[in-house]
Design a protein around this motif. Structure first.
Motif, PDB file in Angstrom:
ATOM      1  N   PRO A  44      -7.165  -9.150 -10.725  1.00 23.11           N
ATOM      2  CA  PRO A  44      -7.349 -10.536 -11.171  1.00 23.11           C
ATOM      3  C   PRO A  44      -8.014 -11.475 -10.170  1.00 23.11           C
ATOM      4  O   PRO A  44      -8.270 -12.624 -10.504  1.00 23.11           O
ATOM      5  CB  PRO A  44      -5.917 -10.991 -11.455  1.00 23.11           C
ATOM      6  N   ASN A  45      -8.304 -11.019  -8.968  1.00 26.00           N
ATOM      7  CA  ASN A  45      -8.850 -11.924  -7.945  1.00 26.00           C
ATOM      8  C   ASN A  45     -10.103 -12.656  -8.397  1.00 26.00           C
ATOM      9  O   ASN A  45     -10.279 -13.840  -8.128  1.00 26.00           O
ATOM     10  CB  ASN A  45      -9.146 -11.170  -6.661  1.00 26.00           C
ATOM     11  N   ARG A  49     -10.544 -16.784  -8.563  1.00 24.67           N
ATOM     12  CA  ARG A  49     -11.466 -17.415  -7.611  1.00 24.67           C
ATOM     13  C   ARG A  49     -12.644 -18.123  -8.260  1.00 24.67           C
ATOM     14  O   ARG A  49     -13.111 -19.144  -7.769  1.00 24.67           O
ATOM     15  CB  ARG A  49     -11.997 -16.364  -6.637  1.00 24.67           C
ATOM     16  N   PHE A  50     -13.178 -17.568  -9.365  1.00 25.29           N
ATOM     17  CA  PHE A  50     -14.467 -18.053  -9.846  1.00 25.29           C
ATOM     18  C   PHE A  50     -14.493 -18.632 -11.255  1.00 25.29           C
ATOM     19  O   PHE A  50     -15.429 -19.326 -11.613  1.00 25.29           O
ATOM     20  CB  PHE A  50     -15.502 -16.921  -9.791  1.00 25.29           C
ATOM     21  N   GLY A  56     -19.524 -19.061 -17.557  1.00 22.91           N
ATOM     22  CA  GLY A  56     -19.883 -17.660 -17.750  1.00 22.91           C
ATOM     23  C   GLY A  56     -18.767 -16.723 -17.324  1.00 22.91           C
ATOM     24  O   GLY A  56     -18.425 -15.777 -18.039  1.00 22.91           O
ATOM     25  N   HIS A  57     -18.173 -16.991 -16.180  1.00 22.89           N
ATOM     26  CA  HIS A  57     -17.069 -16.162 -15.701  1.00 22.89           C
ATOM     27  C   HIS A  57     -15.839 -16.334 -16.579  1.00 22.89           C
ATOM     28  O   HIS A  57     -15.120 -15.375 -16.859  1.00 22.89           O
ATOM     29  CB  HIS A  57     -16.723 -16.493 -14.251  1.00 22.89           C
ATOM     30  N   HIS A  71      -5.991 -18.820 -19.717  1.00 26.57           N
ATOM     31  CA  HIS A  71      -6.466 -20.025 -19.035  1.00 26.57           C
ATOM     32  C   HIS A  71      -5.349 -20.802 -18.346  1.00 26.57           C
ATOM     33  O   HIS A  71      -5.623 -21.606 -17.460  1.00 26.57           O
ATOM     34  CB  HIS A  71      -7.190 -20.950 -20.012  1.00 26.57           C
ATOM     35  N   GLY A  72      -4.121 -20.555 -18.721  1.00 23.84           N
ATOM     36  CA  GLY A  72      -3.000 -21.216 -18.066  1.00 23.84           C
ATOM     37  C   GLY A  72      -2.906 -20.893 -16.589  1.00 23.84           C
ATOM     38  O   GLY A  72      -2.212 -21.577 -15.839  1.00 23.84           O
ATOM     39  N   VAL A  73      -3.630 -19.877 -16.149  1.00 22.40           N
ATOM     40  CA  VAL A  73      -3.615 -19.507 -14.729  1.00 22.40           C
ATOM     41  C   VAL A  73      -4.123 -20.649 -13.852  1.00 22.40           C
ATOM     42  O   VAL A  73      -3.725 -20.782 -12.699  1.00 22.40           O
ATOM     43  CB  VAL A  73      -4.431 -18.214 -14.473  1.00 22.40           C
ATOM     44  N   PHE A  74      -4.972 -21.491 -14.409  1.00 16.37           N
ATOM     45  CA  PHE A  74      -5.558 -22.573 -13.618  1.00 16.37           C
ATOM     46  C   PHE A  74      -4.530 -23.613 -13.189  1.00 16.37           C
ATOM     47  O   PHE A  74      -4.767 -24.364 -12.245  1.00 16.37           O
ATOM     48  CB  PHE A  74      -6.705 -23.237 -14.385  1.00 16.37           C
ATOM     49  N   THR A  75      -3.401 -23.665 -13.864  1.00 19.32           N
ATOM     50  CA  THR A  75      -2.358 -24.627 -13.500  1.00 19.32           C
ATOM     51  C   THR A  75      -1.214 -23.979 -12.719  1.00 19.32           C
ATOM     52  O   THR A  75      -0.259 -24.665 -12.370  1.00 19.32           O
ATOM     53  CB  THR A  75      -1.779 -25.294 -14.768  1.00 19.32           C
TER      54      THR A  75
END
Length: 126
Positions: A44-45, A49-50, A56-57, A71-75
């Motif tokens: 998952p790195n 990170r990007f 696109g990513h 998308h919850g990973v962003f919080t």
């Protein structure tokens, strides 16, 4: 891609090389095999990170997860991102349609450098 579901036995190793490069649609196709074992590696790195600031990513992540639930990973706090993505990916695998003969199809998943299964399949067709 055509999938021959009459194969007697299959073992498939899907190794994501640093990014979300195994599309969910491929997992759906593999689920049509009878007597298939699939081993996935998931790193998952790249996503942590990007993908937050790059459409696109993020789209590649959506294709790998089969949706946007990840998308919850962003919080998430930094120390929780790995586990969060690993758990969302497990959930996405469970959404793959049942294979024709569930008792003879198995999936394993290895996430990052930590094996999530040591005694048998990590995720099932639930």
């Amino acid at each position: 891609m055509q999938v021959d579901t009459s194969a007697s036995r299959s073992f498939v190793l899907l190794d994501s090389y640093g990014g979300p490069d195994i599309p969910f649609s491929l997992l759906q196709q593999l689920a049509q095999f009878k007597r298939t074992e699939v081993m996935l590696t998931f790193v998952p790195n790249f996503l942590t990170r990007f993908s937050e600031k790059n459409d696109g990513h993020r789209g590649a992540g959506d294709a790998a997860f089969g949706g946007t639930e990840w998308h919850g990973v962003f919080t998430q706090p930094a120390g929780r991102k790995f586990a969060y993505l690993r758990d969302r990916y497990r959930e996405s695998i469970k959404r793959v349609p049942d294979p024709p003969t569930p008792s003879t199809s198995r999936w394993w998943m290895k996430a990052g450098t930590r094996s999530t299964s040591s005694t048998g399949p990590d995720t099932s067709w639930a």
